[in-house]
Design an enzyme around this catalytic site. Sequence first.
Site, short mmCIF file in Angstrom:
data_model
loop_
_atom_site.label_atom_id
_atom_site.label_comp_id
_atom_site.label_asym_id
_atom_site.label_seq_id
_atom_site.Cartn_x
_atom_site.Cartn_y
_atom_site.Cartn_z
N GLU A 36 -0.56 -1.61 -8.14
CA GLU A 36 -0.50 -2.72 -8.99
C GLU A 36 -1.46 -2.53 -10.07
OE1 GLU A 36 -1.05 -6.82 -6.81
OE2 GLU A 36 -0.67 -7.71 -9.00
N ARG A 263 -6.06 1.07 6.08
CA ARG A 263 -6.79 1.06 4.73
C ARG A 263 -8.21 1.49 5.23
NH1 ARG A 263 -6.76 -2.39 0.32
NH2 ARG A 263 -4.58 -2.78 0.73
N LYS A 273 -9.99 -4.38 -5.17
CA LYS A 273 -10.12 -4.28 -6.76
C LYS A 273 -10.52 -5.76 -7.31
CE LYS A 273 -5.82 -2.86 -6.92
NZ LYS A 273 -4.51 -2.92 -7.38
#
Length: 561
Positions: A36, A263, A273
């Site tokens: 993204e 993850r 982020k």
Amino acid sequence: MESQKRSLNFIELIIEEDLKAKTHLKEGLRFRFPPEPNGYLHIGHASSICLNFGLGLKYQAPVNLRFDDTNPSKEEQEYVDAIKRDVEWLGFKWDRECYASDYFEQLYKWAVLLIDKGLAYVDSQASEEIAAQKGTPTEPGAHSPFRNRSVEENRRLFAEMKNGEHPDGSHVLRAKIDMSSSNMLMRDPILYRIMHRSHHRTGDKWCLYPMYDWAHGQSDFIEGISHSLCTLEFVMHRELYDWCLDHIVAEDQKRPKQREFARRNFSHTVVSKRKLLQLVENKVVDGWDDPRMPTISGMKRRGYPPQAIQNFAETIGIAKRENLVDLSLLEFHVREELNKTADRVMAVLDPVKLIITNYPEGQEEWLDAENNPEDDSRGFRKIPFSRELYIEREDFREEASRKFFRLKLGGEARLKNGYIIQANDCVKDEHGNIIEIHATYDPKSKSGSGSEESLRKVKGTLHWVSISHAVEAKARLYDRLFSHESPDTQKDRDFLEFLNPNSLTTVTAYCEPALSQTKPGEVYQFQRLGYFAVDESSSPNSLLFNRTTQLRDTWAKLSEA
Ligand code: ATP
Ligand code: MG
């Protein structure tokens, strides 16, 4: 890497089984990396990039770079550009550059199809009301009073939403699934929200934007992705993605197979982020590419070779369960690579003056120095030697035990690429600090002047620079950005509380003159001090180096495995 064959990871095993069972053909394999564009890529993404592009190389299958750009309030072109730069720099080539926003029209049509099938409705409640009706994992949710709107009314309102006739937050489109599902994501999830905002690619064409969950699975489907790999938090989304495709595409059409991996978390840093953006916005660091950041662009500026990052990702592999990976392992791979590629040079960071009393004043000579003992093709360069030198302050002691293999009064040491010297005396200022060391050199001990055997041996070798020839540079020395191993998982504590106040120290480096010719991006080994990368802002008149890593693992946490 091919020579050291490792066993297949669990994703590869799944693919192998699919090929064997012929549910997939090798020609039909296709992967994607789906960021993204709401921030810069970090070391966690690097793992995912290496996984997806690695599969592409292994199976000679195409890999798409797909931007999941469904939220114009957080996404920007700057991030798209940075992501492309970073993936390329890591060493990968994508097949197609795709954007979820390219599918907005198709996604809209599919939403209308759901409405027509009575499987979606416009809800006109405020988001707080919708949230309050959601229920809990053990209690069913409540139906919205708008759940049974007619198809006609839903169609009309949805078209009006698209045409900009309603303000932000006034309506949403929801899937009509099951308010008592044990999977909370199946409780009439929101598919569309109104956002009167320009999008970095579609401009002002849309004011109605799909939710990530409505776009992601379909984007994979549209692109013909065979194996859609994502992190574990998407396990529960699988059911929703399947539901969506079940109702909008024919049953016999090939669907992406979603599989999840853990993850990655890394010691002494954060890889979200949102938190990295906080560091940038609060000016804790000097931008996304600050060399202390765990971003790909930060690691690049720090001098990490892309191959080292790939090797690291390969070593840690992928896991089914979350764990904390020690970043010392990444530094290990960085040293391994740089040891092969970085030229050796000399610079002194904490200087003390050394005068060679039996070397004539005004005389100079140029000594041969080998650039890289690991790579003969790098050849030799010349370094100037003269009567007055700088050596590292900590390399001299007036008195020291027999284990101190550097220079002490009355003792001998070799000057790298030069002569053996003996320290005879030292001069102090009024505070007792040593300001000069007086030594004599042995003219017959010059490095390279005879066979290895004929040369006299001494235990210690020191790096040095000739004072009158030295060029000054700024050197930035880095430490961990956070002093806590896991700064963002501490109960009731904000991760910013664990910032290491000493993560950056800037010092003056006195360098051999060859370093004035260095170019941004190059990495050198300052002998005995570490690897240093020439900063992108460095120029011959204003040299700036970033310490990539020290020569040894100073944190010493790297397990032998
Ligand atoms: P962040 O939490 O940093 O915002 P994200 O998952 O929202 O991460 P995306 O841009 O959606 O960021 O990530 C793109 C791909 O990278 C996804 O497939 C995601 O699962 C993967 N990824 C992101 N972070 C990690 C990580 N720490 N370890 C492994 N893969 C990751
Ligand atoms: Mg995400």
